[in-house]
Design an enzyme around this catalytic site. Sequence first.
Site, mmCIF file in Angstrom:
data_model
loop_
_atom_site.group_PDB
_atom_site.id
_atom_site.type_symbol
_atom_site.label_atom_id
_atom_site.label_comp_id
_atom_site.label_asym_id
_atom_site.label_seq_id
_atom_site.Cartn_x
_atom_site.Cartn_y
_atom_site.Cartn_z
ATOM 1 N N HIS A 1 -3.456 6.604 2.192
ATOM 2 C CA HIS A 1 -3.943 5.269 1.584
ATOM 3 C C HIS A 1 -5.214 4.831 2.218
ATOM 4 O O HIS A 1 -5.760 5.154 3.136
ATOM 5 C CB HIS A 1 -2.991 4.344 2.184
ATOM 6 C CG HIS A 1 -3.276 2.891 1.795
ATOM 7 N ND1 HIS A 1 -3.926 2.553 0.558
ATOM 8 C CD2 HIS A 1 -3.698 1.916 2.585
ATOM 9 C CE1 HIS A 1 -4.086 1.450 0.394
ATOM 10 N NE2 HIS A 1 -4.235 0.857 1.733
ATOM 11 N N ASN B 1 -9.873 -0.781 -1.062
ATOM 12 C CA ASN B 1 -8.433 -0.647 -0.740
ATOM 13 C C ASN B 1 -7.804 -1.179 -2.098
ATOM 14 O O ASN B 1 -8.029 -2.478 -2.311
ATOM 15 C CB ASN B 1 -8.235 -1.358 0.518
ATOM 16 C CG ASN B 1 -6.604 -1.591 0.792
ATOM 17 O OD1 ASN B 1 -5.766 -1.094 -0.182
ATOM 18 N ND2 ASN B 1 -6.305 -1.929 1.862
ATOM 19 N N CYS C 1 0.851 -1.311 0.093
ATOM 20 C CA CYS C 1 -0.034 0.030 -0.056
ATOM 21 C C CYS C 1 0.889 1.334 -0.116
ATOM 22 O O CYS C 1 0.301 2.188 -0.370
ATOM 23 C CB CYS C 1 -0.771 0.098 1.255
ATOM 24 S SG CYS C 1 -2.014 -1.664 1.238
HETATM 25 N N1 COA Z 1 -19.286 -9.137 7.740
HETATM 26 C C1 COA Z 1 -19.776 -9.348 8.521
HETATM 27 N N2 COA Z 1 -18.983 -9.748 9.977
HETATM 28 C C2 COA Z 1 -17.558 -9.722 9.522
HETATM 29 C C3 COA Z 1 -17.046 -9.737 8.372
HETATM 30 C C4 COA Z 1 -17.929 -9.426 7.339
HETATM 31 N N3 COA Z 1 -17.204 -8.946 6.033
HETATM 32 N N4 COA Z 1 -15.710 -9.742 8.489
HETATM 33 C C5 COA Z 1 -15.473 -10.113 9.682
HETATM 34 N N5 COA Z 1 -16.582 -10.048 10.450
HETATM 35 C C6 COA Z 1 -16.664 -10.298 11.791
HETATM 36 C C7 COA Z 1 -15.569 -11.076 12.560
HETATM 37 O O1 COA Z 1 -16.039 -12.312 12.281
HETATM 38 C C8 COA Z 1 -15.838 -10.775 13.932
HETATM 39 O O2 COA Z 1 -17.014 -11.664 14.371
HETATM 40 P P1 COA Z 1 -16.847 -11.906 15.918
HETATM 41 O O3 COA Z 1 -16.710 -10.883 17.021
HETATM 42 O O4 COA Z 1 -17.891 -13.078 16.063
HETATM 43 O O5 COA Z 1 -15.519 -13.067 15.767
HETATM 44 C C9 COA Z 1 -16.689 -9.231 13.940
HETATM 45 O O6 COA Z 1 -16.937 -9.159 12.742
HETATM 46 C C10 COA Z 1 -15.473 -8.220 14.045
HETATM 47 O O7 COA Z 1 -14.166 -8.448 13.474
HETATM 48 P P2 COA Z 1 -13.209 -7.557 13.630
HETATM 49 O O8 COA Z 1 -11.959 -8.239 12.934
HETATM 50 O O9 COA Z 1 -12.872 -7.495 15.049
HETATM 51 O O10 COA Z 1 -13.817 -6.265 12.752
HETATM 52 P P3 COA Z 1 -12.890 -4.904 12.824
HETATM 53 O O11 COA Z 1 -13.843 -3.708 13.508
HETATM 54 O O12 COA Z 1 -11.408 -4.943 13.340
HETATM 55 O O13 COA Z 1 -12.999 -4.611 11.226
HETATM 56 C C11 COA Z 1 -11.215 -5.001 9.400
HETATM 57 C C12 COA Z 1 -12.379 -5.644 10.421
HETATM 58 C C13 COA Z 1 -10.487 -5.694 8.276
HETATM 59 C C14 COA Z 1 -12.195 -4.031 8.380
HETATM 60 C C15 COA Z 1 -10.391 -3.763 10.050
HETATM 61 O O14 COA Z 1 -9.647 -4.367 11.105
HETATM 62 C C16 COA Z 1 -9.219 -3.196 9.416
HETATM 63 O O15 COA Z 1 -9.803 -2.255 8.570
HETATM 64 N N6 COA Z 1 -8.242 -3.592 9.496
HETATM 65 C C17 COA Z 1 -7.043 -2.893 8.938
HETATM 66 C C18 COA Z 1 -6.908 -2.982 7.640
HETATM 67 C C19 COA Z 1 -5.633 -2.822 7.052
HETATM 68 O O16 COA Z 1 -5.080 -1.560 7.342
HETATM 69 N N7 COA Z 1 -4.971 -3.357 6.062
HETATM 70 C C20 COA Z 1 -3.564 -3.551 5.680
HETATM 71 C C21 COA Z 1 -3.086 -2.060 5.268
HETATM 72 S S1 COA Z 1 -3.660 -2.033 3.734
#
Ligand code: COA
Length: 343
Positions: free
Chosen positions: A270, A300, A131
Amino acid sequence: MSDKLTRKFLKQLDRKVWLKKVGIIGVGEYLPEKILTNAQLEKMVDTSDEWITTRTGIKERHLAAEGQAASDLAIKAAQQALANAKFKAEDIELIVVATITGDMSFPSTAAIVQNKLGAKKAVCFDISAACAGFIYGISVAQQFIACSTYKNALVIGVEVLSSITDWQDRNTCVLFGDGAGAAVLAEVAKGGIISTYLGCDGSKVDILNLPAGGSRHPATYATVENRQHFLKMQGNELFKIAVNTMTKAAEVVLKQAGLTFADIDLIIPHQANARIIMAVAKKLGIPEERVYLNIERCGNMSSASTVTALCEAVGEGKVKRGDIILLDAFGAGLVWGACIIEW
Ligand code: COA
């Protein structure tokens, strides 16, 4: 002062005097026509528009058509950037393609782009900085131009992330999109790139990677069966690191430039997650209206995110001549990069 020190001092002075100012003189982008909405994703995995929108800020993303590879997207963005810069392909001396989803493992996608563009005299290579790829790319190109090795450069950020996305994994498949952005860099009389800052922490390779297909785990029936050719990510862990690292990178690059946040007209970050971006802006004390977002429409796009956002911000008149902009990115590696440009 000893002779040795005098020579060293004069050499440094010489470098400062002769280093050229480098700026972006044209930008372009290409987003594939096919759009995948959250509503369509609801039919593919156990997710909802509400979850994706509130957790990420993404509503839809563009996907490459079948058979469309990174160089196909890159060419279209490059042609637009060249036209915007009023530059001919045959005059380009350096092509840098930032990508983690190039056409093939080798040769470089930059070489393929060179041939398709007809940029016969360009030296070409790819950069793998995920990224932060576009910021790494312009930083490298800047050095070559500043030192007079090359007169100009075409820097492209392009991804076909759909080719490494596991469409059965709801944790990742809702996040990514495909696209390309390009910038032409050359010497400028005024303004240009004021300051760049790059970094890497290789101790966290495990939290975001593509496990198989490289020399560690070459492709086998088992790697395919175990879905090891798809991107793996520990999103939750990355979230906090992303906020802290992007905040720090912005602070460092501003300090290097001798500027403050009040001097910044627009941040173009980003686009991994709208919540990450807004948390960074809040920590830096930058109001929402000075932050550019295209994540809602694009998701992204890794290396392509920052440059397409820049291209769109310019196209919408949100970046005007003389404005000071801040690019800020973070991604797999882990790597990060920030850059301040006077437009
Ligand atoms: N739809 C519904 N539920 C989902 C889901 C989806 N697409 N993806 C994950 N979940 C669920 C998970 O299974 C979890 O359920 P659980 O609590 O029963 O285990 C719950 O949602 C919460 O998951 P979590 O990972 O804590 O969510 P979050 O708020 O952290 O959001 C991301 C997830 C990936 C969106 C977020 O963590 C993120 O953006 N991370 C950084 C990404 C990044 O920077 N990438 C690299 C740089 S490019």
